[in-house]
Design an enzyme around this catalytic site. Sequence first.
Site, short mmCIF file in Angstrom:
data_model
loop_
_atom_site.label_atom_id
_atom_site.label_comp_id
_atom_site.label_asym_id
_atom_site.label_seq_id
_atom_site.Cartn_x
_atom_site.Cartn_y
_atom_site.Cartn_z
N LYS A 274 -5.45 7.47 6.63
CA LYS A 274 -6.41 6.27 6.55
C LYS A 274 -5.33 5.32 6.62
O LYS A 274 -5.00 4.47 6.21
CB LYS A 274 -6.67 6.76 5.06
CG LYS A 274 -7.78 5.75 5.01
CD LYS A 274 -8.05 4.20 4.69
CE LYS A 274 -7.62 3.66 4.17
NZ LYS A 274 -7.65 2.30 5.07
N GLU B 99 7.51 -10.15 -4.76
CA GLU B 99 6.85 -10.47 -3.19
C GLU B 99 6.20 -10.78 -3.13
O GLU B 99 5.04 -10.88 -3.23
CB GLU B 99 6.60 -8.32 -3.44
CG GLU B 99 6.58 -8.41 -1.42
CD GLU B 99 6.25 -6.76 -2.00
OE1 GLU B 99 5.75 -5.69 -2.25
OE2 GLU B 99 7.00 -6.28 -0.85
N GLY C 115 -0.80 1.52 -5.55
CA GLY C 115 0.63 2.68 -5.60
C GLY C 115 0.09 3.05 -7.18
O GLY C 115 -0.16 5.05 -7.06
N GLY D 14 2.16 1.18 0.46
CA GLY D 14 1.43 0.01 0.13
C GLY D 14 1.52 -0.49 -1.34
O GLY D 14 3.44 -0.90 -1.84
N SER D 15 0.86 -1.52 -1.65
CA SER D 15 1.38 -1.98 -2.55
C SER D 15 1.56 -1.82 -4.01
O SER D 15 0.59 -0.81 -3.82
CB SER D 15 0.60 -3.29 -2.99
OG SER D 15 -0.75 -2.73 -2.83
P1 NAD Z 1 -2.63 -1.68 0.07
O1 NAD Z 1 -1.71 -1.51 -1.26
O2 NAD Z 1 -3.70 -2.87 -0.70
O3 NAD Z 1 -3.37 -1.06 0.79
C1 NAD Z 1 -2.45 -0.33 1.19
C2 NAD Z 1 -2.77 0.93 1.71
O4 NAD Z 1 -4.34 1.16 1.26
C3 NAD Z 1 -4.68 0.41 2.94
O5 NAD Z 1 -4.11 1.30 4.01
C4 NAD Z 1 -5.46 0.14 1.59
O6 NAD Z 1 -6.65 0.45 2.85
C5 NAD Z 1 -5.46 1.29 1.55
N1 NAD Z 1 -6.12 1.04 -0.15
C6 NAD Z 1 -6.22 0.09 -0.41
N2 NAD Z 1 -6.24 0.31 -2.00
C7 NAD Z 1 -6.76 1.70 -1.76
C8 NAD Z 1 -7.81 1.92 -3.45
N3 NAD Z 1 -7.75 1.03 -4.04
N4 NAD Z 1 -7.81 3.52 -3.11
C9 NAD Z 1 -7.23 4.16 -2.14
N5 NAD Z 1 -6.22 3.05 -1.12
C10 NAD Z 1 -6.87 1.74 -0.87
O7 NAD Z 1 -1.23 -3.34 1.00
P2 NAD Z 1 -0.69 -4.11 1.64
O8 NAD Z 1 -2.27 -5.26 1.97
O9 NAD Z 1 -2.08 -2.96 3.04
O10 NAD Z 1 0.43 -4.22 2.49
C11 NAD Z 1 1.30 -4.38 1.56
C12 NAD Z 1 2.22 -4.51 0.40
O11 NAD Z 1 2.57 -3.08 0.52
C13 NAD Z 1 3.42 -4.87 0.22
O12 NAD Z 1 3.36 -5.27 -1.44
C14 NAD Z 1 3.84 -4.46 1.04
O13 NAD Z 1 5.05 -4.50 -0.61
C15 NAD Z 1 3.53 -3.37 0.72
N6 NAD Z 1 3.94 -2.56 1.51
C16 NAD Z 1 5.38 -1.17 1.27
C17 NAD Z 1 6.09 -0.99 2.60
C18 NAD Z 1 7.71 0.45 2.14
O14 NAD Z 1 7.47 1.03 2.90
N7 NAD Z 1 7.59 0.11 0.73
C19 NAD Z 1 5.63 -0.94 3.60
C20 NAD Z 1 4.31 -2.09 3.92
C21 NAD Z 1 4.31 -1.90 3.21
#
Ligand code: NAD
Length: 476
Positions: free
Chosen positions: A172, A378, A230, A225-226
């Site tokens: 996804k 962040e 997480g 992701g965030s």
């Molecule tokens: P996000 O957490 O909003 O989204 C990440 C993914 O999760 C996307 O595909 C999104 O559609 C999905 N998602 C969102 N809500 C969800 C839910 N309720 N259930 C399941 N999936 C869901 O983050 P973002 O805006 O895509 O990226 C930014 C954040 O990600 C920043 O905080 C950054 O630090 C972090 N990030 C970390 C790494 C790493 O390797 N540690 C890499 C990239 C981004």
Amino acid sequence: MSQLNFINNQWVASTSGLTIEVIDPATAEVYDSLQRSHTADVDAAVQSAQNSFAQGWGALSAQARSRLLMKLSQAIDQHQVELAAIEQRDCGKPSKQATADALALVRYFEFYAGCCDKLHGDTLPYLPGYSAFTWREPHGVTGHIIPWNYPLQIFGRSVAASLAAGNTCVIKPSEDACLSILRVAQLSVEVGFPAGTLNIITGYGHEVGSALAQHPGIDHLSFTGSPRVGTLIQQLAAERHCPVTLELGGKSPQIVFADADQEAAVPFIINAIVQNAGQTCSAGSRLLVEKSIYPEFLAKLAAVFSQLQAGPPNLDLALGPLIRASQITRVQQFMDEARHLPIVAQGSIHPKADARGFYQAPILYGDVPVNHRLAQEEVFGPILSAMPFESEEHAIQLANSTHFGLVAGIWTENGARQWRVAKKMRCGQVFINNYGAGGGIELPFGGVKSSGYGREKGFEALLGFTTLKTVAVKHN
Ligand code: NAD
């Protein structure tokens, strides 16, 4: 024509009948659309991956998997210019970053292709008359939830490792950036991947991401992701005891001691915060400088920092646009809260940048108090926060003072101090006299504390995509 989901080697529309607009971050123009998938699409993708695990990919020898992964790596290599162009428009990346991302994808598949037939268990000392050993086995179907900042790289690092270990995958990608990943899916068909090995469903996180995380057919989840999402993923996975790897954010420190090679440090420190316009989980977003060189070092940094420009991706400047309008709003909220802090240097926006694009000039703030939001949270934008430290102990205390723990950079010519400070860092990766934001396919990567757990990259990631079975045989 909208982009379609990729299930069982077929391009299919979501049964929801809905789509999501694809927006160019450099101009805010809508230029494509994606499927807004829902639960029924997740069911179809998981079923397809289960079938391939039973009779397709899962039935191949390690050698056959290795060859297919290597073929995909070669196909990606042949299409790297096209993939970089897709990534550039979808994410607003400057050309050199988009090219680096496409090349990293080649390397991920190449590296893990070479690992398939080197994964093995151990023989174990046990009771007399017994032999005991371990088998490394795939989990089954792995789910991959991917963010928008490095779609190709993050897809590569988790999916290539998972496939090498013998799993099949449901992916996804982010609703903000998934076109390059869909293109790679087509390449996988062309090189002969069995149907159902890779399945890609697009859509919103709270709809399709959440459905994937809850699906009983998913045997392992990999989330990048965030921290907020997480936590939700962990809660959903916990309901059915599904193992999870989490790569979350960071607030990584760069520590510059008085004896550092300042000329060598400056370009690394700048790159670590402006790479991908600061939208890098391992961005070096905190700069800790020994008090005796603080004014001198900041002046050196400011001279270069003030020349940085954000502008159209094809001009290949230091920064492109941020991914979306809400990311600009997020960065500006941090800047509002930092109004009283001294701005040591500020870059600019290139005159050719489209006024509708999501551009943010980089900023270097000085004297940021350790408890300020700018030193703790962040930003995910090109904002560097500098602060002085008094001693080695003080530097270590400041470096470890956030709830994150992803990466740390140490700049000193003192060999004993390099080791001493590296040992004290509470994080998953330490760079000494260099800094590799996002780099290093071979280097295990991941965090401690709120930066997550589990490791991506390197051989370590491969182990995470396996489960260990112990076998004891009584033979006399
Ligand atoms: P996000 O957490 O909003 O989204 C990440 C993914 O999760 C996307 O595909 C999104 O559609 C999905 N998602 C969102 N809500 C969800 C839910 N309720 N259930 C399941 N999936 C869901 O983050 P973002 O805006 O895509 O990226 C930014 C954040 O990600 C920043 O905080 C950054 O630090 C972090 N990030 C970390 C790494 C790493 O390797 N540690 C890499 C990239 C981004």
